[in-house]
Design an enzyme around this catalytic site. Structure first.
Site, PDB file in Angstrom:
ATOM      1  N   GLY A 248       0.791  -1.220   0.000  1.00  0.00           N
ATOM      2  CA  GLY A 248       0.000   0.000   0.000  1.00  0.00           C
ATOM      3  C   GLY A 248       0.823   1.270   0.000  1.00  0.00           C
ATOM      4  O   GLY A 248       0.292   2.358  -0.242  1.00  0.00           O
ATOM      5  N   ARG A 249       2.121   1.148   0.262  1.00  0.00           N
ATOM      6  CA  ARG A 249       2.986   2.323   0.234  1.00  0.00           C
ATOM      7  C   ARG A 249       4.409   1.973  -0.168  1.00  0.00           C
ATOM      8  O   ARG A 249       5.351   2.687   0.149  1.00  0.00           O
ATOM      9  CB  ARG A 249       2.995   3.005   1.603  1.00  0.00           C
ATOM     10  CG  ARG A 249       3.424   2.107   2.754  1.00  0.00           C
ATOM     11  CD  ARG A 249       3.483   2.887   4.050  1.00  0.00           C
ATOM     12  NE  ARG A 249       3.897   2.041   5.155  1.00  0.00           N
ATOM     13  CZ  ARG A 249       4.533   2.483   6.226  1.00  0.00           C
ATOM     14  NH1 ARG A 249       4.850   3.762   6.330  1.00  0.00           N
ATOM     15  NH2 ARG A 249       4.860   1.679   7.201  1.00  0.00           N
TER      16      ARG A 249
ATOM     17  N   ASP B 257      -2.366   7.157   2.642  1.00  0.00           N
ATOM     18  CA  ASP B 257      -1.669   8.147   1.822  1.00  0.00           C
ATOM     19  C   ASP B 257      -0.449   7.573   1.109  1.00  0.00           C
ATOM     20  O   ASP B 257       0.158   8.240   0.274  1.00  0.00           O
ATOM     21  CB  ASP B 257      -1.256   9.367   2.662  1.00  0.00           C
ATOM     22  CG  ASP B 257      -0.314   9.021   3.814  1.00  0.00           C
ATOM     23  OD1 ASP B 257       0.221   7.891   3.842  1.00  0.00           O
ATOM     24  OD2 ASP B 257      -0.124   9.880   4.686  1.00  0.00           O
TER      25      ASP B 257
ATOM     26  N   ASP C 132       1.105 -11.526   6.590  1.00  0.00           N
ATOM     27  CA  ASP C 132       1.659 -10.694   5.526  1.00  0.00           C
ATOM     28  C   ASP C 132       3.002 -10.096   5.916  1.00  0.00           C
ATOM     29  O   ASP C 132       3.674  -9.486   5.073  1.00  0.00           O
ATOM     30  CB  ASP C 132       0.674  -9.579   5.139  1.00  0.00           C
ATOM     31  CG  ASP C 132       0.260  -8.729   6.327  1.00  0.00           C
ATOM     32  OD1 ASP C 132      -0.389  -9.280   7.228  1.00  0.00           O
ATOM     33  OD2 ASP C 132       0.576  -7.522   6.363  1.00  0.00           O
TER      34      ASP C 132
END
Length: 487
Positions: free
Chosen positions: A88-89, A121, A248
């Site tokens: 995700g980042r 973000d 994960d």
């Protein structure tokens, strides 16, 4: 400089990842480039420290031959299965072949949103980036399998967490970014073809010996189990608490990965928890072996379609493989404790280890200092180690039996001390020192404590009299009670 990038993972089917470009910060600045690791990777540290290197390390320019992607995976988070997680980042730029012929991933962490960001973000804050850099490099110096930090940069922007804090990126190097959750991702979709492709990829890259086994996928499972046995036993032997052992965050390569709310023990306590999000103690220090086993059960479940043509036969293969974990872990952990105590005799060493750990718990004895000072007691100087106990008589009673065990296996005292010091670090990344280093950088843009801490931790087994304060436990007002993930 032309970096010889490849990206073998990007040649897998498109459902394994999402193509993505890193998002650069508006005013990136280099905090540090890891020169020794750059050399190991065959990269030019001077170039990385320059303008062109900064562009790559901050996501401003994708190097030739790099294929930036975000990997897809699932995972059990605190026991709850989430079928779609993914990077995700983080953006995997590609792979290089290091000077030892090993394929190593190079990934930008904190490089902006990806299709797997789940509303986040995609950025990283400076504090967690510095924590990961220091922790991962300290673990490497301790000799524990781990991802590494090639560089840290500030991005010149603020990211919102509880407050607005400076943004940053870390360039992470890993043997592989495939996780238990990667197998779970395809198992949840009943995508057996993808499981075969993934397993074959992991075998070719990380476990080539499995390819020649009668059942290559069983051999792969055996290999991953053995790697986790080694990893987690070595965590316990230095007092490390991962803090978020979700599937994960469980690397198929057997490396420590994802340094979020991790911590090291001060006072020995099997129930110790620092992670602010581990409210039930699922990932407490002493729980880590059972959680590693639990994670490997999840891997075996995901691999069932590969382990046998019939379900019963596949389950039998999985159960046989998993049954090896407990005995193998106990053997590795107990052997490690015996080495820390300077003992070779199995029966006496195991009993003495259990007794002293119990006494250390009752007396809130500093884990690292006890074992480091114990080598001094080999020569008869019990004072420094004895002083660690609230009730020193608990040590006295134990030390009598310990010395008898030492006498039963004669060894030159200096040699025994050297052997003990080689496995009992003098310096670990103590939580209060990590927090002080982060505060100096975030609040005052002062990176001197970061550099000093890295220097000391690069030689954890050496006596460094000039750095004695870094070996000391926290004072009462310095104690860190909680560590945070940073996302």
């Amino acid at each position: 400089m032309s970096i010889p990038f490849d990206n073998s993972y990007a040649r897998l089917p498109e459902r394994f990842f999402a193509p993505v470009s890193p998002t650069p910060g508006p005013d990136a600045r280099i905090v540090r480039v890891n020169g020794a690791l750059a050399f190991e990777l065959g990269l030019d540290a001077e170039w990385l420290n320059g303008a062109e290197g900064l562009k790559m390390l901050s996501g401003g320019q994708v190097p030739d031959n790099a294929t930036p992607i975000a990997l897809a995976y699932a995972g059990h988070q605190f026991g709850n299965f989430v079928p779609k997680l993914g990077d995700g980042r983080a953006v995997l730029l590609g792979e290089v072949i290091d000077r030892h012929g090993r394929r190593r991933d190079i990934q930008l962490k904190g490089a902006g949103r990806t299709p797997f960001s789940r509303g986040g973000d995609g950025r990283a804050a400076l504090g967690p980036v510095l924590r990961e850099y220091v922790m991962s490099e300290a673990m490497a110096a301790l000799g524990i399998p781990t991802t590494r930090a090639l560089a840290a940069v500030t991005t010149g922007e603020l990211v919102m967490r509880d407050t607005a804090i400076p943004g940053a990126m870390v360039t992470r190097v890993a043997a592989s970014h495939v996780r238990v959750g990667t197998f779970q991702y395809f198992a949840a979709r009943e995508d057996v073809e993808a499981l075969h492709i993934l397993a074959d990829y992991v075998i070719a890259r990380r476990y080539p010996e499995a390819a020649n086994a009668a059942n290559p996928y069983r051999a792969l499972l055996d290999g991953v189990i053995a790697a986790q046995v080694e990893l987690v036993s070595r965590w316990l032997l230095v007092g490390f608490i991962h803090g978020v052992m979700n599937t994960d965050n469980c690397s198929i390569a057997g490396e420590t990965i994802d340094y979020g709310p991790c911590a090291f023990l001060d006072a020995y306590d099997p129930a110790a928890v620092f992670s602010s999000i581990d409210r039930m103690g699922r990932y407490a220090y002493g729980q880590q072996p059972s959680i590693a086993h639990w994670n490997l059960i999840r891997l075996a479940e995901a691999m069932l379609p590969l382990l046998g043509d019939q379900e019963d036969a596949a389950i039998e293969e999985a159960q046989q493989a998993l049954a090896a974990f407990g005995p193998a872990f106990e053997q590795a952990y107990r052997a490690g404790l015996r080495r820390k105590l300077g003992l070779g005799d199995e029966a006496a060493g195991d009993a003495l280890a259990a007794e002293i750990l119990s006494a250390m718990t009752t007396n809130a004895v500093d884990f690292t200092l006890f074992f480091r000072r114990l080598s001094g007691a080999v020569g008869g100087d019990d004072g420094p180690v004895r002083s660690l106990f609230i009730d020193p008589t608990a040590y006295d009673a134990w030390a009598i039996e310990w010395r008898r065990a030492l006498e039963a296996a004669p060894q030159d005292a200096a040699a025994r001390r050297a052997d003990m010091d080689a496995v009992n670090p003098a310096f670990i990344p103590r939580n209060h020192q990590i927090e002080a280093m982060i505060n100096a950088a975030v609040d005052h843009q002062d990176f001197a404590p970061f550099e000093t801490l890295l220097s000391v931790l690069s030689r954890p087994y050496d006596d460094q009299p000039e750095a004695a304060r870094f070996a000391e436990p926290p004072l009462d007002h310095e104690r860190v009670l909680a560590t945070f993930c940073g996302t």
